[in-house]
Scaffold this active site. Sequence first.
Site, PDB file in Angstrom:
ATOM      1  CB  SER A  87     -21.617  -0.929  19.826  1.00  0.00           C
ATOM      2  OG  SER A  87     -22.268  -0.962  21.082  1.00  0.00           O
ATOM      3  CE  LYS A  88     -29.903  -1.448  17.272  1.00  0.00           C
ATOM      4  NZ  LYS A  88     -30.471  -0.467  16.346  1.00  0.00           N
ATOM      5  CD  GLU A  94     -16.338  -8.699   8.273  1.00  0.00           C
ATOM      6  OE1 GLU A  94     -17.464  -8.175   8.236  1.00  0.00           O
ATOM      7  OE2 GLU A  94     -16.111  -9.748   8.910  1.00  0.00           O
ATOM      8  CB  ILE A 120     -29.069  -6.867  16.565  1.00  0.00           C
ATOM      9  CG1 ILE A 120     -29.416  -5.388  16.396  1.00  0.00           C
ATOM     10  CG2 ILE A 120     -30.053  -7.735  15.775  1.00  0.00           C
ATOM     11  CD1 ILE A 120     -29.225  -4.862  14.987  1.00  0.00           C
ATOM     12  N   GLY A 127     -17.061 -13.276  14.357  1.00  0.00           N
ATOM     13  CA  GLY A 127     -16.911 -12.103  15.209  1.00  0.00           C
ATOM     14  C   GLY A 127     -16.021 -11.079  14.521  1.00  0.00           C
ATOM     15  CG  HIS A 158     -17.021 -14.383  19.309  1.00  0.00           C
ATOM     16  ND1 HIS A 158     -15.978 -13.501  19.457  1.00  0.00           N
ATOM     17  CD2 HIS A 158     -18.069 -13.661  18.861  1.00  0.00           C
ATOM     18  CE1 HIS A 158     -16.377 -12.290  19.119  1.00  0.00           C
ATOM     19  NE2 HIS A 158     -17.650 -12.352  18.758  1.00  0.00           N
ATOM     20  CG  HIS A 195     -16.466 -10.578   4.882  1.00  0.00           C
ATOM     21  ND1 HIS A 195     -17.591  -9.949   4.372  1.00  0.00           N
ATOM     22  CD2 HIS A 195     -16.843 -11.169   6.030  1.00  0.00           C
ATOM     23  CE1 HIS A 195     -18.603 -10.160   5.194  1.00  0.00           C
ATOM     24  NE2 HIS A 195     -18.179 -10.908   6.202  1.00  0.00           N
TER      25      HIS A 195
END
Length: 511
Positions: free
Chosen positions: A205-206, A359, A210, A326, A293, A384
């Site tokens: 979420s953070k 991921e 950003i 995403g 995305h 990843h």
Amino acid sequence: MLGNGPSGWSALCFLLLAAAVSFFGSALSMDETREHLLTKEKMMQLGGQLVLNIKEERANEKLMTLKVTEMKEAMKTLLFPPSMHFFRAKHLIDRSQVFNILRMMPKGAALHLHDIGIVTMDWLVRNVTYRPHCHICFTTKGIVQFRFAHPTPRTSEECPKWILLEDYRRRVQNVTDFDDSLLRNFTLVTQHPEVIYTDQNAVWSKFKTIFSTISGLIHYAPVFRDYVFQSMQEFYEDNVLYMEIRARLLPVYELSGEQHDIQWSVKGYQEVAEKFVETHPEFIGIKIIYSDHRSKDVTVIAGSIRTAMGLRTKFPTVVAGFDLVGREDTGHSLHYHNRALMIPAKDGVKLPYFFHAGETDWQGTSIDKNILDALMLNTTRIGHGFALNKHPALRAYSRKKDVPVEVCPISNQVLKLVSDLRNHPAATLMATGHPMVISSDDPAIFGAKGLSYDFYEVFMGIGGMKADLRTLKQLAINSIKYSSLLETEKNTFMAVWKKRWDKFIAHVATD
């Protein structure tokens, strides 16, 4: 019956090992058998078959002496950076002699980067937010937004009031404290990551906030060009000579509010890179992996695929291919987008894919199967690939097809896939010599810079005591080998890298 599948292969290996142990047990002493198996394992690991020259052996001896010293000290104090959250470990890494050597090491290329997470956020705060006509808005949702405009940006329900940042700074009591608060909004860094980010939802979420916050700064046309230049400068200073950047190519705007199209942005990357190479002739350049995305509808992604095909036709030396970005756990799977992703093949057009896949730490889900579908869609690399170890058939298939994994250890740790990097699944991949490269994903958002911090985590934590100069050399070579450059360009790159490598080795061996 022993088949050709992974289970049959494992059974065959077990029988051969048992036969070998039985034979050696009768013909050799236990110590000799032990040494034989250890040597065999050493040959299997990443870089295990490289032969070092005399200077490299001398440099390796010095490097490993420092490494063993640091690891033995960590065993006493239990302060081992790879076992700690990066936000707590960074100051320890900065003091490491091994890290200082890795910073000097020519690392080749960074192949997994995202467009607005690669320049140190301090540069955004101290440089960009001090430029004329920069406005700030505190949205109704409590999110900070920025916009360059003259006289003022348009208001909206989300941003009912824009304030000229120059005026705002004049009104605050302590400008340094204010700038530090901006910095906290631009990164995930915190003194108590386990408390602040209780789960993956909280940190993601953070993370997404950003990108929303800094986008208005980076996509202002004059800043955009400076940002691309600064990204190359920071990676060049970290001894990285080539970059491949996942870029969504969101609209770039002028002070008047005019917006440029995607082709303008791609041309901007090309022109800035050419300008950078003029003053840094050893720098090879950058390429763009156009991305959209994964949460979008399949019809939208189909349009993005056609855009990518057009960009690659018009800018063949700049646009490498396409990816979906995403969070995998909450986005659509590759299989969901299959109809759109098959468009190039149906049209007879080659569009290389560089898919994020695996991921996730959820096994057996549709998202977990992204690795399978990425390989079926002929992905050039696997972004990843954190879940690859859980799929032995896919791991064998990717190795057979020589499809490398882009390992981004600090990103995986900060985004809460793994807490102790000694337990990262890439440890098994390294031990078996699986094709891989190391990259840093969004280093600026994690409070890192360039590529050296991720190399340190791999060298000290994921590779353990067995990783040595051969491992580092192989990883650098892999970054060139698995890049999207043409073979002639790779040969040029390898020659430039080899020259820097020899200089680095001479320094470590003699100093």
